[in-house]
Design a protein around this motif. Structure first.
Motif, PDB file in Angstrom:
ATOM      1  N   THR A   1      85.825  27.524  -9.934  1.00  0.00           N
ATOM      2  CA  THR A   1      86.274  28.914  -9.910  1.00  0.00           C
ATOM      3  C   THR A   1      85.218  29.731  -9.173  1.00  0.00           C
ATOM      4  O   THR A   1      84.111  29.238  -8.907  1.00  0.00           O
ATOM      5  N   GLN A   2      85.543  30.989  -8.890  1.00  0.00           N
ATOM      6  CA  GLN A   2      84.563  31.853  -8.242  1.00  0.00           C
ATOM      7  C   GLN A   2      83.333  32.038  -9.129  1.00  0.00           C
ATOM      8  O   GLN A   2      82.207  32.074  -8.632  1.00  0.00           O
ATOM      9  N   GLU A   3      83.544  32.117 -10.428  1.00  0.00           N
ATOM     10  CA  GLU A   3      82.416  32.272 -11.352  1.00  0.00           C
ATOM     11  C   GLU A   3      81.513  31.045 -11.334  1.00  0.00           C
ATOM     12  O   GLU A   3      80.286  31.155 -11.321  1.00  0.00           O
TER      13      GLU A   3
ATOM     14  N   LYS B   1      69.432  37.986  -1.299  1.00  0.00           N
ATOM     15  CA  LYS B   1      69.301  36.847  -2.193  1.00  0.00           C
ATOM     16  C   LYS B   1      69.812  35.601  -1.471  1.00  0.00           C
ATOM     17  O   LYS B   1      70.936  35.573  -0.985  1.00  0.00           O
ATOM     18  N   CYS B   2      68.986  34.583  -1.395  1.00  0.00           N
ATOM     19  CA  CYS B   2      69.385  33.344  -0.741  1.00  0.00           C
ATOM     20  C   CYS B   2      70.429  32.625  -1.572  1.00  0.00           C
ATOM     21  O   CYS B   2      70.376  32.619  -2.790  1.00  0.00           O
TER      22      CYS B   2
ATOM     23  N   SER C   1      81.230  38.578  -6.708  1.00  0.00           N
ATOM     24  CA  SER C   1      81.754  39.359  -5.587  1.00  0.00           C
ATOM     25  C   SER C   1      81.176  38.883  -4.253  1.00  0.00           C
ATOM     26  O   SER C   1      81.858  38.895  -3.232  1.00  0.00           O
ATOM     27  N   THR C   2      79.921  38.435  -4.270  1.00  0.00           N
ATOM     28  CA  THR C   2      79.310  37.878  -3.058  1.00  0.00           C
ATOM     29  C   THR C   2      80.004  36.586  -2.666  1.00  0.00           C
ATOM     30  O   THR C   2      80.303  36.360  -1.494  1.00  0.00           O
ATOM     31  N   VAL C   3      80.273  35.737  -3.654  1.00  0.00           N
ATOM     32  CA  VAL C   3      80.970  34.479  -3.381  1.00  0.00           C
ATOM     33  C   VAL C   3      82.359  34.756  -2.805  1.00  0.00           C
ATOM     34  O   VAL C   3      82.781  34.098  -1.861  1.00  0.00           O
ATOM     35  N   GLN C   4      83.045  35.733  -3.349  1.00  0.00           N
ATOM     36  CA  GLN C   4      84.373  36.071  -2.849  1.00  0.00           C
ATOM     37  C   GLN C   4      84.311  36.494  -1.386  1.00  0.00           C
ATOM     38  O   GLN C   4      85.127  36.057  -0.577  1.00  0.00           O
ATOM     39  N   GLN C   5      83.338  37.306  -1.033  1.00  0.00           N
ATOM     40  CA  GLN C   5      83.194  37.756   0.347  1.00  0.00           C
ATOM     41  C   GLN C   5      82.835  36.586   1.276  1.00  0.00           C
ATOM     42  O   GLN C   5      83.406  36.442   2.356  1.00  0.00           O
ATOM     43  N   VAL C   6      81.915  35.735   0.855  1.00  0.00           N
ATOM     44  CA  VAL C   6      81.510  34.568   1.651  1.00  0.00           C
ATOM     45  C   VAL C   6      82.692  33.622   1.830  1.00  0.00           C
ATOM     46  O   VAL C   6      82.955  33.126   2.932  1.00  0.00           O
TER      47      VAL C   6
ATOM     48  N   TYR D   1      80.242  27.216   4.333  1.00  0.00           N
ATOM     49  CA  TYR D   1      80.672  25.835   4.147  1.00  0.00           C
ATOM     50  C   TYR D   1      80.569  25.425   2.671  1.00  0.00           C
ATOM     51  O   TYR D   1      81.478  24.813   2.118  1.00  0.00           O
ATOM     52  N   GLU D   2      79.468  25.811   2.022  1.00  0.00           N
ATOM     53  CA  GLU D   2      79.258  25.451   0.617  1.00  0.00           C
ATOM     54  C   GLU D   2      80.319  26.087  -0.272  1.00  0.00           C
ATOM     55  O   GLU D   2      80.799  25.458  -1.218  1.00  0.00           O
ATOM     56  N   SER D   3      80.720  27.319   0.020  1.00  0.00           N
ATOM     57  CA  SER D   3      81.758  27.961  -0.793  1.00  0.00           C
ATOM     58  C   SER D   3      83.094  27.231  -0.644  1.00  0.00           C
ATOM     59  O   SER D   3      83.813  27.052  -1.628  1.00  0.00           O
ATOM     60  N   ILE D   4      83.422  26.780   0.551  1.00  0.00           N
ATOM     61  CA  ILE D   4      84.645  25.989   0.774  1.00  0.00           C
ATOM     62  C   ILE D   4      84.556  24.671   0.009  1.00  0.00           C
ATOM     63  O   ILE D   4      85.501  24.238  -0.658  1.00  0.00           O
ATOM     64  N   ARG D   5      83.397  24.012   0.078  1.00  0.00           N
ATOM     65  CA  ARG D   5      83.205  22.722  -0.606  1.00  0.00           C
ATOM     66  C   ARG D   5      83.367  22.881  -2.111  1.00  0.00           C
ATOM     67  O   ARG D   5      84.081  22.104  -2.761  1.00  0.00           O
ATOM     68  N   LEU D   6      82.726  23.901  -2.671  1.00  0.00           N
ATOM     69  CA  LEU D   6      82.771  24.082  -4.119  1.00  0.00           C
ATOM     70  C   LEU D   6      84.154  24.475  -4.618  1.00  0.00           C
ATOM     71  O   LEU D   6      84.660  23.910  -5.587  1.00  0.00           O
ATOM     72  N   MET D   7      84.789  25.437  -3.957  1.00  0.00           N
ATOM     73  CA  MET D   7      86.063  25.948  -4.481  1.00  0.00           C
ATOM     74  C   MET D   7      87.261  25.105  -4.061  1.00  0.00           C
ATOM     75  O   MET D   7      88.119  24.812  -4.885  1.00  0.00           O
ATOM     76  N   ASP D   8      87.328  24.715  -2.805  1.00  0.00           N
ATOM     77  CA  ASP D   8      88.514  23.981  -2.346  1.00  0.00           C
ATOM     78  C   ASP D   8      88.425  22.479  -2.609  1.00  0.00           C
ATOM     79  O   ASP D   8      89.419  21.855  -2.951  1.00  0.00           O
TER      80      ASP D   8
END
Length: 135
Positions: free
Chosen positions: A49-51, A6-7, A62-67, A37-44
């Motif tokens: 939240t992860q959700e 899944k992209c 769970s995918t977001v957590q791993q990324v 990079y996008e996960s860092i931008r969104l969460m930090d």
């Protein structure tokens, strides 16, 4: 047969794709994928939240957590060991409304999310890939 990958939906490509120490030569390179990079931008940066991040990227929590965990390790490695950080590639699709993205509430709009096994979302955006995938 494996399940199609899944992209991850991202709002925009990074404005700068390479970072490194100002003093002396870099001691190697760390490659970070655009979805990391996008996960860092969104969460930090935006405080999602992860959700919320999972909803915005169109993947499971769970995918977001791993990324995110992978991205944090790469970021720490670049900072602590003085390596150059280069952001490119990955399995992502650009949000067609990314230029006017409101940040945290992007997932509330209908940008579309879909599975893609064709490989056309592998970090290449010629303007046609995201339209083809998101329709």
């Amino acid at each position: 047969m494996p399940r199609p990958k899944k992209c991850r939906r991202i709002c925009a490509l990074p404005r700068h794709s390479s970072f490194g120490p100002l003093e002396g030569a870099a001691d190697g390179t760390v490659e970070m994928a655009v979805e990391e990079y996008e996960s860092i931008r969104l969460m930090d940066l935006l405080g999602c939240t992860q959700e919320e991040c999972a909803a915005q990227m169109g993947v499971a929590r769970s995918t977001v957590q791993q990324v995110y965990d992978t991205a944090r390790k790469k970021l720490a490695l670049a900072l602590v060991e003085g390596r150059r950080l280069h952001i490119s590639g990955g399995d992502y699709v650009l949000c067609p409304q990314g230029e006017v993205c409101p940040g945290r509430s992007c997932a509330k709009r209908d940008c579309g999310r879909g599975r893609c096994g064709c490989g056309s979302c592998s970090g290449k955006d010629d303007g046609q890939n995201s339209q083809k995938i998101l329709k």
